[in-house]
Design a protein around this motif. Sequence first.
Motif, short mmCIF file in Angstrom:
data_model
loop_
_atom_site.label_atom_id
_atom_site.label_comp_id
_atom_site.label_asym_id
_atom_site.label_seq_id
_atom_site.Cartn_x
_atom_site.Cartn_y
_atom_site.Cartn_z
N VAL A 226 0.83 -1.21 0.00
CA VAL A 226 0.00 0.00 0.00
C VAL A 226 0.86 1.26 0.00
CG1 VAL A 226 -1.68 1.35 1.34
CG2 VAL A 226 -1.95 -1.13 1.10
N HIS A 227 1.93 1.26 0.80
CA HIS A 227 2.68 2.51 0.98
C HIS A 227 3.99 2.56 0.20
CE1 HIS A 227 5.35 0.17 3.52
NE2 HIS A 227 6.14 1.21 3.66
N ALA A 228 4.49 1.42 -0.26
CA ALA A 228 5.83 1.42 -0.85
C ALA A 228 6.02 0.23 -1.79
CB ALA A 228 6.90 1.37 0.26
N GLU A 229 7.09 0.33 -2.57
CA GLU A 229 7.54 -0.79 -3.37
C GLU A 229 8.76 -1.39 -2.68
OE1 GLU A 229 8.36 -1.28 -8.01
OE2 GLU A 229 10.00 -0.22 -7.02
N LEU A 230 8.73 -2.70 -2.48
CA LEU A 230 9.86 -3.40 -1.89
C LEU A 230 10.72 -3.99 -3.00
CD1 LEU A 230 8.08 -5.39 0.98
CD2 LEU A 230 8.92 -3.02 1.00
N VAL A 231 12.03 -3.88 -2.85
CA VAL A 231 12.97 -4.47 -3.79
C VAL A 231 13.77 -5.52 -3.04
CG1 VAL A 231 14.89 -4.05 -5.37
CG2 VAL A 231 13.11 -2.32 -5.10
N VAL A 232 13.65 -6.77 -3.46
CA VAL A 232 14.25 -7.90 -2.77
C VAL A 232 15.38 -8.47 -3.62
CG1 VAL A 232 13.81 -10.18 -1.78
CG2 VAL A 232 12.01 -8.44 -1.76
N THR A 233 16.56 -8.61 -3.03
CA THR A 233 17.72 -9.08 -3.80
C THR A 233 18.45 -10.25 -3.17
OG1 THR A 233 19.09 -7.39 -2.74
CG2 THR A 233 18.14 -6.84 -4.89
N ASP A 234 18.11 -10.61 -1.94
CA ASP A 234 18.76 -11.76 -1.31
C ASP A 234 18.30 -13.03 -2.02
OD1 ASP A 234 19.19 -14.04 0.52
OD2 ASP A 234 19.85 -12.49 1.92
N PRO A 235 19.23 -13.85 -2.52
CA PRO A 235 18.84 -15.07 -3.26
C PRO A 235 17.92 -15.99 -2.48
CG PRO A 235 21.17 -14.62 -3.54
CD PRO A 235 20.68 -13.66 -2.50
N ARG A 236 18.06 -16.03 -1.16
CA ARG A 236 17.20 -16.89 -0.34
C ARG A 236 15.76 -16.40 -0.37
NH1 ARG A 236 20.83 -16.11 4.88
NH2 ARG A 236 20.63 -14.02 3.98
N ASP A 237 15.57 -15.09 -0.33
CA ASP A 237 14.23 -14.52 -0.39
C ASP A 237 13.65 -14.63 -1.79
OD1 ASP A 237 14.38 -13.85 2.30
OD2 ASP A 237 15.25 -11.88 1.88
N ILE A 238 14.49 -14.42 -2.80
CA ILE A 238 14.02 -14.56 -4.17
C ILE A 238 13.47 -15.96 -4.41
CG2 ILE A 238 14.76 -14.63 -6.59
CD1 ILE A 238 16.71 -12.35 -5.91
N GLU A 239 14.15 -16.96 -3.86
CA GLU A 239 13.71 -18.35 -4.03
C GLU A 239 12.33 -18.57 -3.43
OE1 GLU A 239 13.37 -22.25 -5.03
OE2 GLU A 239 14.74 -20.71 -5.83
N LEU A 240 12.00 -17.88 -2.34
CA LEU A 240 10.67 -17.99 -1.76
C LEU A 240 9.60 -17.53 -2.76
CD1 LEU A 240 11.27 -16.58 1.86
CD2 LEU A 240 10.93 -18.97 1.20
N TYR A 241 9.89 -16.42 -3.44
CA TYR A 241 8.94 -15.91 -4.42
C TYR A 241 8.85 -16.82 -5.65
CZ TYR A 241 8.33 -11.61 -1.77
OH TYR A 241 8.01 -10.72 -0.79
N VAL A 242 9.97 -17.38 -6.05
CA VAL A 242 9.96 -18.31 -7.18
C VAL A 242 9.07 -19.51 -6.87
CG1 VAL A 242 11.38 -19.91 -8.53
CG2 VAL A 242 12.20 -17.59 -8.09
N ARG A 243 9.19 -20.03 -5.65
CA ARG A 243 8.38 -21.18 -5.25
C ARG A 243 6.89 -20.80 -5.16
NH1 ARG A 243 12.47 -22.35 -1.33
NH2 ARG A 243 11.03 -21.82 0.35
N LYS A 244 6.62 -19.62 -4.64
CA LYS A 244 5.23 -19.17 -4.53
C LYS A 244 4.61 -19.01 -5.91
CE LYS A 244 2.46 -15.83 -1.89
NZ LYS A 244 2.05 -16.71 -0.79
#
Length: 276
Positions: A226-244
């Motif tokens: 709602v308030h911001a855009e998040l930019v995620v670059t940690d490979p471990r976190d990126i993998e969470l989104y890939v799986r989702k």
Amino acid sequence: MNRADLGSALRALRQASGLEAKTVARGAAMSRSKLSKIETGSVAPSVVDVAQILTAMGVSEEVKAEYMAAARAAATEAIAWRLYRRLGYHRKQQQVQALESKTTLLRLFQPSLAPGLLQTPEYVRAVWARKELTEGQLAQVVGARLARQSVLYDTSKSFRFVITEPVLRWRIVAPLLMVSQLDRLISVSRLPNVDIRVVPLSAAQNDFPAHSFSIKDDRLVTVETVHAELVVTDPRDIELYVRKFAGFGDVAVSGDDARALIARVRDGFLREQETG
């Protein structure tokens, strides 16, 4: 080099390369003023900013890796929408366009709106009109978002969209304009490098569509809150989104089945228009 020193290091790199600031700013799809603030340290550059600046400079992969490591020292960044508003939302669209032009595989999950790359002009206008922009500002951002869509026809790139069925039904525009928007989804889904999948409301779910997110290759995820855009670059976190993303894709319908579902909703809007 740490993240605090990144701005001055980028300036030194640009000067050593013999490049003018205006040339780099143009190539990075940002204003000359913003680049100056980054180089002087008055504005902390985002991961996207650093990637765009380095690309505009044409540095080697080794140099890029070093600078990007410093940029990723904070694995997740939040950039408030009010800052984008101050700079101009159309500039944000230009920045996204530049990032998408460097992306080979784009995966986007959207639970509430048609993805920006797939929106009709009327749909784009309706989405951004809710932000209380002047007519001039609205025209700029609509034009910038539509300009991004040409990337869909670059067959060296792949686009995978997963949307939920409510996206098809959410009344962003009048029924007849929703018909045009749904026709747009059907037509784009036939491009050889585009895969559009729809998660039906009837499908049993093991996950929850909390928010939209976009995965650029395997290097960057952007999340809209709602308030911001998040930019995620940690490979471990990126993998969470890939799986989702993969999980929603597995329960979604695709190809002719997706087009049939979209067409059924479209025909419902047509009947409503005819009887209304």
